[in-house]
Scaffold this motif. Structure first.
Motif, PDB file in Angstrom:
ATOM      1  N   LEU A  66       0.894  -1.196   0.052  1.00  0.00           N
ATOM      2  CA  LEU A  66      -0.002   0.046   0.184  1.00  0.00           C
ATOM      3  C   LEU A  66       0.851   1.264  -0.061  1.00  0.00           C
ATOM      4  N   VAL A  67       0.681   2.009  -0.996  1.00  0.00           N
ATOM      5  CA  VAL A  67       1.552   3.507  -1.142  1.00  0.00           C
ATOM      6  C   VAL A  67       0.279   4.575  -0.835  1.00  0.00           C
ATOM      7  N   VAL A  68       0.705   5.128   0.271  1.00  0.00           N
ATOM      8  CA  VAL A  68      -0.095   6.303   0.502  1.00  0.00           C
ATOM      9  C   VAL A  68       0.555   7.653   0.356  1.00  0.00           C
ATOM     10  N   GLU A  69      -0.108   8.513  -0.582  1.00  0.00           N
ATOM     11  CA  GLU A  69       0.423   9.653  -0.825  1.00  0.00           C
ATOM     12  C   GLU A  69      -0.652  10.775  -0.295  1.00  0.00           C
ATOM     13  N   THR A  70      -0.036  11.843   0.040  1.00  0.00           N
ATOM     14  CA  THR A  70      -1.031  12.978   0.779  1.00  0.00           C
ATOM     15  C   THR A  70      -0.924  14.097   0.004  1.00  0.00           C
ATOM     16  N   SER A  71      -2.132  15.045   0.160  1.00  0.00           N
ATOM     17  CA  SER A  71      -1.959  16.394  -0.635  1.00  0.00           C
ATOM     18  C   SER A  71      -2.282  17.596   0.427  1.00  0.00           C
ATOM     19  N   ASP A  72      -1.428  18.696   0.124  1.00  0.00           N
ATOM     20  CA  ASP A  72      -1.510  19.601   0.925  1.00  0.00           C
ATOM     21  C   ASP A  72      -2.776  20.800   0.542  1.00  0.00           C
ATOM     22  N   ASP A  73      -3.523  20.525  -0.681  1.00  0.00           N
ATOM     23  CA  ASP A  73      -3.800  21.573  -1.619  1.00  0.00           C
ATOM     24  C   ASP A  73      -5.598  21.520  -0.795  1.00  0.00           C
ATOM     25  N   ILE A  74      -5.802  22.470   0.202  1.00  0.00           N
ATOM     26  CA  ILE A  74      -6.988  22.213   0.879  1.00  0.00           C
ATOM     27  C   ILE A  74      -8.077  23.032  -0.176  1.00  0.00           C
ATOM     28  N   GLY A  75      -7.483  23.505  -1.467  1.00  0.00           N
ATOM     29  CA  GLY A  75      -8.614  24.104  -2.294  1.00  0.00           C
ATOM     30  C   GLY A  75      -9.096  22.840  -3.299  1.00  0.00           C
ATOM     31  N   ALA A  76      -8.344  21.844  -3.358  1.00  0.00           N
ATOM     32  CA  ALA A  76      -8.732  20.852  -4.207  1.00  0.00           C
ATOM     33  C   ALA A  76     -10.031  20.297  -4.348  1.00  0.00           C
ATOM     34  N   ASP A  77     -10.471  19.944  -5.478  1.00  0.00           N
ATOM     35  CA  ASP A  77     -11.952  19.688  -5.604  1.00  0.00           C
ATOM     36  C   ASP A  77     -12.088  18.087  -4.618  1.00  0.00           C
ATOM     37  N   ASP A  78     -10.980  17.468  -4.643  1.00  0.00           N
ATOM     38  CA  ASP A  78     -11.153  16.379  -3.787  1.00  0.00           C
ATOM     39  C   ASP A  78     -10.278  16.357  -2.443  1.00  0.00           C
ATOM     40  N   ALA A  79     -10.412  17.404  -1.689  1.00  0.00           N
ATOM     41  CA  ALA A  79      -9.475  17.655  -0.772  1.00  0.00           C
ATOM     42  C   ALA A  79      -9.960  16.893   0.529  1.00  0.00           C
ATOM     43  N   GLN A  80     -11.298  16.453   0.693  1.00  0.00           N
ATOM     44  CA  GLN A  80     -11.943  15.733   1.633  1.00  0.00           C
ATOM     45  C   GLN A  80     -11.824  14.281   1.394  1.00  0.00           C
ATOM     46  N   SER A  81     -11.428  13.870   0.226  1.00  0.00           N
ATOM     47  CA  SER A  81     -11.475  12.489  -0.181  1.00  0.00           C
ATOM     48  C   SER A  81     -10.323  11.629   0.006  1.00  0.00           C
ATOM     49  N   ILE A  82     -10.438  10.360  -0.347  1.00  0.00           N
ATOM     50  CA  ILE A  82      -9.348   9.383  -0.708  1.00  0.00           C
ATOM     51  C   ILE A  82      -9.416   8.964  -1.954  1.00  0.00           C
ATOM     52  N   VAL A  83      -8.569   9.056  -2.636  1.00  0.00           N
ATOM     53  CA  VAL A  83      -8.686   8.782  -4.237  1.00  0.00           C
ATOM     54  C   VAL A  83      -7.567   7.394  -4.427  1.00  0.00           C
ATOM     55  N   LEU A  84      -8.310   6.508  -4.937  1.00  0.00           N
ATOM     56  CA  LEU A  84      -7.469   5.505  -5.520  1.00  0.00           C
ATOM     57  C   LEU A  84      -7.008   5.675  -6.951  1.00  0.00           C
ATOM     58  N   GLU A  85      -5.652   5.925  -6.729  1.00  0.00           N
ATOM     59  CA  GLU A  85      -4.827   6.329  -8.026  1.00  0.00           C
ATOM     60  C   GLU A  85      -4.564   5.182  -8.925  1.00  0.00           C
ATOM     61  N   GLU A  86      -4.037   4.083  -8.222  1.00  0.00           N
ATOM     62  CA  GLU A  86      -3.626   2.922  -9.115  1.00  0.00           C
ATOM     63  C   GLU A  86      -3.593   1.770  -8.409  1.00  0.00           C
ATOM     64  N   ILE A  87      -3.846   0.613  -9.147  1.00  0.00           N
ATOM     65  CA  ILE A  87      -3.580  -0.760  -8.836  1.00  0.00           C
ATOM     66  C   ILE A  87      -2.762  -1.575  -9.768  1.00  0.00           C
ATOM     67  N   GLU A  88      -1.815  -2.284  -9.065  1.00  0.00           N
ATOM     68  CA  GLU A  88      -1.045  -3.119 -10.163  1.00  0.00           C
ATOM     69  C   GLU A  88      -1.176  -4.541  -9.681  1.00  0.00           C
ATOM     70  N   GLY A  89      -1.214  -5.458 -10.546  1.00  0.00           N
ATOM     71  CA  GLY A  89      -1.170  -6.864  -9.982  1.00  0.00           C
ATOM     72  C   GLY A  89      -0.598  -7.999 -11.005  1.00  0.00           C
ATOM     73  N   GLU A  90      -0.958  -9.303 -10.934  1.00  0.00           N
ATOM     74  CA  GLU A  90      -0.729 -10.261 -11.742  1.00  0.00           C
ATOM     75  C   GLU A  90      -1.930 -10.676 -12.458  1.00  0.00           C
ATOM     76  N   CYS A  91      -1.830 -10.784 -13.750  1.00  0.00           N
ATOM     77  CA  CYS A  91      -3.004 -11.324 -14.572  1.00  0.00           C
ATOM     78  C   CYS A  91      -3.084 -12.638 -14.505  1.00  0.00           C
ATOM     79  N   ALA A  92      -4.587 -13.083 -14.691  1.00  0.00           N
ATOM     80  CA  ALA A  92      -4.902 -14.468 -14.833  1.00  0.00           C
ATOM     81  C   ALA A  92      -4.432 -15.031 -16.212  1.00  0.00           C
ATOM     82  N   GLY A  93      -3.732 -16.375 -16.191  1.00  0.00           N
ATOM     83  CA  GLY A  93      -3.381 -16.822 -17.329  1.00  0.00           C
ATOM     84  C   GLY A  93      -3.882 -15.995 -18.693  1.00  0.00           C
TER      85      GLY A  93
END
Length: 89
Positions: free
Chosen positions: A62-89
């Motif tokens: 789990l990589v957690v980044e933080t934002s300091d921008d209180i004026g951002a549209d998503d300032a109150q949110s937690i945003v899923l930025e990316e997932i990586e994984g291993e594909c099924a066959g």
């Protein structure tokens, strides 16, 4: 109760992306915590891994980044930025 709702939505989003991309295993998840979110990084990690226990994302890094921008549209949110994984066959 707010934390459990946020985690439920986050887990549903990750599971949908996992299924849509045919990932057998999720290896890395990156999220961004908005500046006005009620979660600290440690608090988010605790709730995240509790919610992920027993699921295909349990062992993901789990990589957690933080934002300091209180004026951002998503300032109150937690945003899923990316997932990586291993594909099924």
């Amino acid at each position: 109760m707010h934390e459990s709702g946020v985690m439920k939505d986050m887990m549903a989003s990750i599971q949908k992306l996992r299924a849509d991309n045919r990932l057998m295993k999720v290896t890395r998840i990156t999220v961004r915590i908005g500046a006005l979110s009620p979660f600290s990084v440690d608090h988010f990690r605790e709730h995240f891994f509790e919610a992920a226990a027993g699921s295909p994302i349990e062992q993901a890094t789990l990589v957690v980044e933080t934002s300091d921008d209180i004026g951002a549209d998503d300032a109150q949110s937690i945003v899923l930025e990316e997932i990586e994984g291993e594909c099924a066959g």
